[in-house]
Each structure stands twice: as C-alpha cells, then as structure tokens.
Design a protein around this motif. Structure first.
Motif, PDB file in Angstrom:
ATOM      1  N   ASP A 172       0.832  -1.195   0.000  1.00  0.00           N
ATOM      2  CA  ASP A 172       0.000   0.000   0.000  1.00  0.00           C
ATOM      3  C   ASP A 172       0.869   1.248   0.000  1.00  0.00           C
ATOM      4  OD1 ASP A 172       1.072  -0.208   2.485  1.00  0.00           O
ATOM      5  OD2 ASP A 172      -0.816  -0.428   3.559  1.00  0.00           O
ATOM      6  N   GLU A 173       0.228   2.400   0.255  1.00  0.00           N
ATOM      7  CA  GLU A 173       0.953   3.661   0.196  1.00  0.00           C
ATOM      8  C   GLU A 173       2.021   3.757   1.280  1.00  0.00           C
ATOM      9  OE1 GLU A 173      -2.205   3.285   0.055  1.00  0.00           O
ATOM     10  OE2 GLU A 173      -2.990   4.242  -1.764  1.00  0.00           O
ATOM     11  N   LEU A 174       1.734   3.247   2.473  1.00  0.00           N
ATOM     12  CA  LEU A 174       2.718   3.301   3.544  1.00  0.00           C
ATOM     13  C   LEU A 174       3.911   2.394   3.251  1.00  0.00           C
ATOM     14  CD1 LEU A 174       0.367   3.337   6.668  1.00  0.00           C
ATOM     15  CD2 LEU A 174       1.564   5.242   5.610  1.00  0.00           C
ATOM     16  N   LYS A 175       3.662   1.243   2.635  1.00  0.00           N
ATOM     17  CA  LYS A 175       4.767   0.371   2.236  1.00  0.00           C
ATOM     18  C   LYS A 175       5.630   1.066   1.167  1.00  0.00           C
ATOM     19  CE  LYS A 175       6.860  -3.723   2.073  1.00  0.00           C
ATOM     20  NZ  LYS A 175       7.698  -3.575   0.876  1.00  0.00           N
ATOM     21  N   ASP A 176       4.977   1.751   0.232  1.00  0.00           N
ATOM     22  CA  ASP A 176       5.730   2.496  -0.780  1.00  0.00           C
ATOM     23  C   ASP A 176       6.549   3.611  -0.136  1.00  0.00           C
ATOM     24  OD1 ASP A 176       4.618   0.888  -2.692  1.00  0.00           O
ATOM     25  OD2 ASP A 176       3.025   2.293  -3.225  1.00  0.00           O
ATOM     26  N   LEU A 177       5.982   4.269   0.880  1.00  0.00           N
ATOM     27  CA  LEU A 177       6.719   5.318   1.581  1.00  0.00           C
ATOM     28  C   LEU A 177       7.949   4.746   2.267  1.00  0.00           C
ATOM     29  CD1 LEU A 177       6.991   8.216   2.610  1.00  0.00           C
ATOM     30  CD2 LEU A 177       5.455   7.614   4.497  1.00  0.00           C
ATOM     31  N   GLY A 178       7.801   3.586   2.914  1.00  0.00           N
ATOM     32  CA  GLY A 178       8.949   2.961   3.557  1.00  0.00           C
ATOM     33  C   GLY A 178      10.017   2.546   2.558  1.00  0.00           C
ATOM     34  N   ASP A 179       9.599   1.993   1.421  1.00  0.00           N
ATOM     35  CA  ASP A 179      10.571   1.602   0.391  1.00  0.00           C
ATOM     36  C   ASP A 179      11.282   2.827  -0.187  1.00  0.00           C
ATOM     37  OD1 ASP A 179       9.767  -0.988   0.840  1.00  0.00           O
ATOM     38  OD2 ASP A 179       8.421  -1.061  -0.891  1.00  0.00           O
ATOM     39  N   THR A 180      10.529   3.909  -0.364  1.00  0.00           N
ATOM     40  CA  THR A 180      11.149   5.138  -0.856  1.00  0.00           C
ATOM     41  C   THR A 180      12.165   5.680   0.142  1.00  0.00           C
ATOM     42  OG1 THR A 180       9.110   5.664  -2.065  1.00  0.00           O
ATOM     43  CG2 THR A 180      10.677   7.465  -1.705  1.00  0.00           C
ATOM     44  N   PHE A 181      11.833   5.597   1.418  1.00  0.00           N
ATOM     45  CA  PHE A 181      12.768   6.045   2.452  1.00  0.00           C
ATOM     46  C   PHE A 181      14.024   5.181   2.460  1.00  0.00           C
ATOM     47  CE2 PHE A 181      14.285   6.412   6.843  1.00  0.00           C
ATOM     48  CZ  PHE A 181      14.314   7.792   6.991  1.00  0.00           C
ATOM     49  N   ASP A 182      13.865   3.869   2.275  1.00  0.00           N
ATOM     50  CA  ASP A 182      15.033   2.989   2.195  1.00  0.00           C
ATOM     51  C   ASP A 182      15.904   3.331   0.991  1.00  0.00           C
ATOM     52  OD1 ASP A 182      14.430   1.630   4.495  1.00  0.00           O
ATOM     53  OD2 ASP A 182      13.392  -0.013   3.501  1.00  0.00           O
ATOM     54  N   ALA A 183      15.254   3.605  -0.153  1.00  0.00           N
ATOM     55  CA  ALA A 183      16.021   3.987  -1.336  1.00  0.00           C
ATOM     56  C   ALA A 183      16.770   5.302  -1.111  1.00  0.00           C
ATOM     57  CB  ALA A 183      15.088   4.113  -2.544  1.00  0.00           C
ATOM     58  N   LEU A 184      16.135   6.225  -0.384  1.00  0.00           N
ATOM     59  CA  LEU A 184      16.812   7.485  -0.058  1.00  0.00           C
ATOM     60  C   LEU A 184      18.029   7.226   0.825  1.00  0.00           C
ATOM     61  CD1 LEU A 184      16.963  10.578   0.014  1.00  0.00           C
ATOM     62  CD2 LEU A 184      15.350  10.530   1.926  1.00  0.00           C
ATOM     63  N   LEU A 185      17.891   6.311   1.782  1.00  0.00           N
ATOM     64  CA  LEU A 185      19.027   5.978   2.646  1.00  0.00           C
ATOM     65  C   LEU A 185      20.165   5.361   1.837  1.00  0.00           C
ATOM     66  CD1 LEU A 185      17.247   4.537   5.813  1.00  0.00           C
ATOM     67  CD2 LEU A 185      18.282   6.779   5.531  1.00  0.00           C
ATOM     68  N   VAL A 186      19.816   4.548   0.849  1.00  0.00           N
ATOM     69  CA  VAL A 186      20.851   3.941   0.008  1.00  0.00           C
ATOM     70  C   VAL A 186      21.636   5.027  -0.730  1.00  0.00           C
ATOM     71  CG1 VAL A 186      21.252   2.478  -2.003  1.00  0.00           C
ATOM     72  CG2 VAL A 186      19.659   1.735  -0.233  1.00  0.00           C
ATOM     73  N   ARG A 187      20.905   5.984  -1.315  1.00  0.00           N
ATOM     74  CA  ARG A 187      21.583   7.061  -2.045  1.00  0.00           C
ATOM     75  C   ARG A 187      22.411   7.930  -1.110  1.00  0.00           C
ATOM     76  NH1 ARG A 187      16.449   7.188  -4.580  1.00  0.00           N
ATOM     77  NH2 ARG A 187      15.838   8.993  -3.314  1.00  0.00           N
ATOM     78  N   LEU A 188      21.875   8.211   0.077  1.00  0.00           N
ATOM     79  CA  LEU A 188      22.640   9.006   1.032  1.00  0.00           C
ATOM     80  C   LEU A 188      23.885   8.265   1.501  1.00  0.00           C
ATOM     81  CD1 LEU A 188      19.828  10.596   3.249  1.00  0.00           C
ATOM     82  CD2 LEU A 188      21.293  11.755   1.599  1.00  0.00           C
ATOM     83  N   ASP A 189      23.741   6.957   1.723  1.00  0.00           N
ATOM     84  CA  ASP A 189      24.895   6.170   2.159  1.00  0.00           C
ATOM     85  C   ASP A 189      25.987   6.196   1.105  1.00  0.00           C
ATOM     86  OD1 ASP A 189      26.480   4.531   3.675  1.00  0.00           O
ATOM     87  OD2 ASP A 189      25.412   2.687   3.173  1.00  0.00           O
ATOM     88  N   ARG A 190      25.590   6.013  -0.151  1.00  0.00           N
ATOM     89  CA  ARG A 190      26.580   6.062  -1.223  1.00  0.00           C
ATOM     90  C   ARG A 190      27.212   7.444  -1.335  1.00  0.00           C
ATOM     91  NH1 ARG A 190      23.155   2.887  -5.972  1.00  0.00           N
ATOM     92  NH2 ARG A 190      23.233   0.797  -5.027  1.00  0.00           N
ATOM     93  N   SER A 191      26.403   8.479  -1.174  1.00  0.00           N
ATOM     94  CA  SER A 191      26.919   9.831  -1.279  1.00  0.00           C
ATOM     95  C   SER A 191      27.914  10.127  -0.162  1.00  0.00           C
ATOM     96  CB  SER A 191      25.760  10.835  -1.242  1.00  0.00           C
ATOM     97  OG  SER A 191      26.233  12.166  -1.288  1.00  0.00           O
ATOM     98  N   PHE A 192      27.582   9.726   1.066  1.00  0.00           N
ATOM     99  CA  PHE A 192      28.493   9.965   2.186  1.00  0.00           C
ATOM    100  C   PHE A 192      29.767   9.148   2.031  1.00  0.00           C
ATOM    101  CE2 PHE A 192      24.984  12.070   4.173  1.00  0.00           C
ATOM    102  CZ  PHE A 192      25.554  12.901   5.142  1.00  0.00           C
TER     103      PHE A 192
END
Length: 437
Positions: A172-192
């Motif tokens: 659902d929408e909340l699951k999509d929000l959590g997956d989007t947040f995880d993807a953001l963490l992946v990009r931030l981790d790579r950037s850092f």
C-alpha cells in the motif's frame, strides 16, 4: 466517560499540546459515524412515525345497536313482576366511539415514539463511544508504519546510514513510503561514502607534494657541501611540487564549481571551441607521438563556455595521456537531432566494460599502463567532465573499444530557438594534427 478520558490522556501523552494525526483520524471516524447514525435515526423515526399514522374511515350516519342479552335466564313464572320495565336495545354513536379510540391510539403512539426516540439516542451515544474507541485502535494500526519511519529517522545519522526500515505488509501507500525512504538511505549512504573517500583521496593527493617539498628542502639543508647549483635544483623541484599542488587545487575548484550548477546559460559555438582546444593540444600530441584528428561541423550548445572548454580539454588531454606511441585520437563536433554532440575516441589499453564507471570517480585509477602514477595525472579529469556535463544537463556515453581505448560521447541539450544563434556557428572542415604521419 472513562473511555473518553483514557483516549484523551493517550492523545496528550503522544502529541503533547498539539493534536496528533491519530487523534484527528479518531475524531474524524467518530464524527462521521455520529453524523451517519443521526441521519439514519432521523430517517427511521420519520418512517416509523408515519407508518402508524392510520385513521380508520369515518361514516357519520353509522350507528351501533347494542342488542339485549338473550342468553340471560328468564325470571320464574311465579315471580312478581318487576317494577322496572326491561330496557330495549341501546343505540351507541360510532363517531363518539371512534374518537375515543383515536385518542387512546394517539396517546399510545406518542408514548411509543417517545420511548423509541429515547432508546435510539442512547444506542447512538453508546455506538459513538464505541466507534471512537475502535477508531483510535484502527488509526493506531494504520499509523504504525509511520511511527516506525519516524523513530528510524530520528535514530539514523551519518554514521548509521546502512540501516534500513524493511517494512513488511501489503503493497500500500505506507509500504511504498517505507521503500522510498530505504532507497533514499541507500543514495545518502553512497553519497556519504563517496564524500569520505573523496576527502581521503584529496588529502592524500595534497599531502604527497607537501611531503616531497619537505623532503627536498631537508635534504638540501642537511648537505654541508651544498652549492648554489644544488640549492637551485632543489628549489626548482620544490616549485615543481608546488605547481602540482596548484593544478590539483584548480581541478578541485573546477569540480566544485561544476557541482554548483550554472546560473546563466549562454549559447556558444562548440565547433569553434573544439578547434581551439585541438590547436592547443597539437604540440602535446606531437611530443607523445600520437595522431590527433578533428572533424567539426556546425554545433551550437548553450551553457557556460569556460566550463565547456574545460570539458573538451580534459577529454582530449585524457585521450592523449592514456594512449600509446603511434596511437590515434579522433575528436568530432556535430549536430545530431538538434543536439550538439562531442565525441572523443582514442586508442590505448583495453578497458574492461565493468570498470568504465570507476573512471569517472575522483582519484580512482585502473591498474596497468592507463592509470599508472604519472607526474601529469591527477585522477580528476573524467570526474570534472562528468560534473560539467551534469551542470549542462548533458549526457555522457562511454563505450570501451575492442581494440583498446575509449569512445566518449557528450550530448548537449537542444538549444531553444530564442537562445540559439545560427550565425554563431560556422561550418568547419576536418583536419589532422599529428606527431607522426
């Protein structure tokens, strides 16, 4: 009232003086149920009320005759005659009886409707309280993933970007929000990680010439028989190390400016710019015994001309450095589907396809001849090219050549009609500049 008090205390504890989303959803659920229940109660009350409002038909000429009771025993024969003569049939008015029955029915109906209304209001109040309690529970279950995301966002810092929410449940929408947040963490981790690696590499690159300068100076000062000539040579070596530092700092500044983007875009002639760079690099090509060819036609791009010039210089310089004696470098500028396209192809060592992306990372070098530690290489050339291309909204396509070397194509965006100046671009003719023919 104890249920309401409990819910109120929980809402205050979870949200302080402000109303939380859970409390708002609970009030919304309770309010909708109360409105729906009240509407249903009103409709039911009206239907019940008018369904029992039935008046029997009236007949003003109708009468009711009460006959004497013929089943009563006759008086004995020897009984004395009654002084009162037996009454005859009694006539009752039907209108009067109907009016009395109607009054009794109205009184009974009023009491029934009053009791129905009172019971319905009590039931509605109880169900409203129950709906509020259920709404609080349901809202809590719905918002549970949001609380998980909030708690994780508070705990995660720059040193723990490897953590993930990994929410479970339906898509659902909340699951999509959590997956989007995880993807953001992946990009931030790579950037850092890239930032930390960049800082470490830059520190190493800056420390190397500094250490060389200090060593040269110490050796020159520790020589008791140092002559003017030896001190001059040491000083020249120190100046050479300082020049290397200046080139590195200039490259870092260019990289930073490229990442900052372009505020004002102006049209420029990519073909003319390419010819100027090729002319400037001709002497270097002859020194390296590399054939440098250029083929340019009309090509107008928009952006920052000095940065675009640095892009072309870095591509040509990279193609010359990572080449072999007798090799070739081909530079072309043309217009394809309205887009200015620059292509630089060179011979040289074979580059594995899986290592192409590594070449565009700062201070990342491949092994072998191509990326050996040379005095004229800083490891930032292609990183600057990529940053400048991103600032110009251009795309880069890098293809390893089977015989060795790379073919790098940079495609600039289409120039708007109001911005481009067709007269600024003059058709050019291909030519060749080489150290060996």
């Amino acid at each position: 009232m104890s249920v309401i008090a409990t819910l109120t205390r929980r809402a205050v504890r979870s949200g302080g003086s402000r109303r939380t989303v859970r409390a708002k959803l609970t009030l919304l659920y309770g309010g909708l149920f109360l409105i729906s229940g009240a509407t249903l109660l009103a409709i039911t009350y009206v239907l019940v009320r008018y369904s029992i409002l039935w008046d029997p038909p009236r007949d003003s000429n109708a009468t009711f005759v009460e006959q004497p009771d013929t089943t009563a025993p006759l008086p004995p024969q020897d009984a004395a005659p009654s002084s009162v003569s037996p009454e005859g049939p009694r006539v009752i008015d039907l209108d009067e009886a109907s009016e009395q029955a109607r009054k009794a029915l109205a009184s009974q109906r009023s009491a029934l409707m009053q009791q129905f209304l009172s019971n319905s209001v009590i039931a509605l109040a109880l169900m409203s309280l129950l709906s509020i309690a259920l709404g609080w529970i349901v809202a809590g279950r719905i918002l549970r993933p949001l609380r998980t995301i909030t708690a994780a966002a508070r705990d995660i810092s720059a040193t723990s970007l490897h953590r993930r929410l990994a929410l479970e449940g339906p898509g659902d929408e909340l699951k999509d929000l959590g997956d989007t947040f995880d993807a953001l963490l992946v990009r931030l981790d790579r950037s850092f990680q890239a930032q930390r690696q960049f800082v470490a590499n830059a520190s190493h690159e800056l420390r190397t010439p500094l250490a060389r300068q200090r060593t040269i100076g110490q050796v020159a000062l520790s020589d008791p028989e140092a002559s003017v000539e030896s001190l001059r040579q040491a000083h020249e070596r120190i100046l050479a190390a300082g020049a290397q530092q200046e080139r590195l700092l200039e490259a870092l500044l260019t990289l930073t400016r490229s990442h900052a983007g372009i505020e004002a875009r102006q049209p420029f002639d990519l073909a003319r710019l390419t010819e100027e760079v090729v002319d400037a690099q001709s002497a270097g090509a002859r020194q390296r015994a590399v054939t440098l060819r250029s083929s340019v036609t009309e090509a107008v791009a928009t952006g920052h001309r000095p940065l675009a010039e640095r892009l072309v210089v870095n591509l040509v310089d990279n193609a010359l450095k990572h080449n072999a004696p007798g090799g070739e470098v081909e530079v072309s500028a043309r217009t394809v589907d309205g887009r200015a396209v620059l292509t630089v192809a060179n011979t040289g060592p074979v580059v594995p396809p899986e290592k192409v992306d590594t070449l565009f990372q700062p201070f990342q070098r491949l092994g072998g001849t191509r990326t050996g530690r040379r005095s004229d290489g800083l490891g930032l050339g292609l990183s600057i090219v990529q940053a400048i291309a991103v600032a110009h909204d251009a795309t880069i396509a890098t293809v390893p050549r089977p015989e060795g070397g790379l073919s790098i194509t940079v495609s600039f965006p289409v120039v708007p009609v109001a911005t481009g100046d067709p007269k600024a671009a003059v058709p050019r003719h291909g030519r060749a500049t080489a150290g060996t023919r």
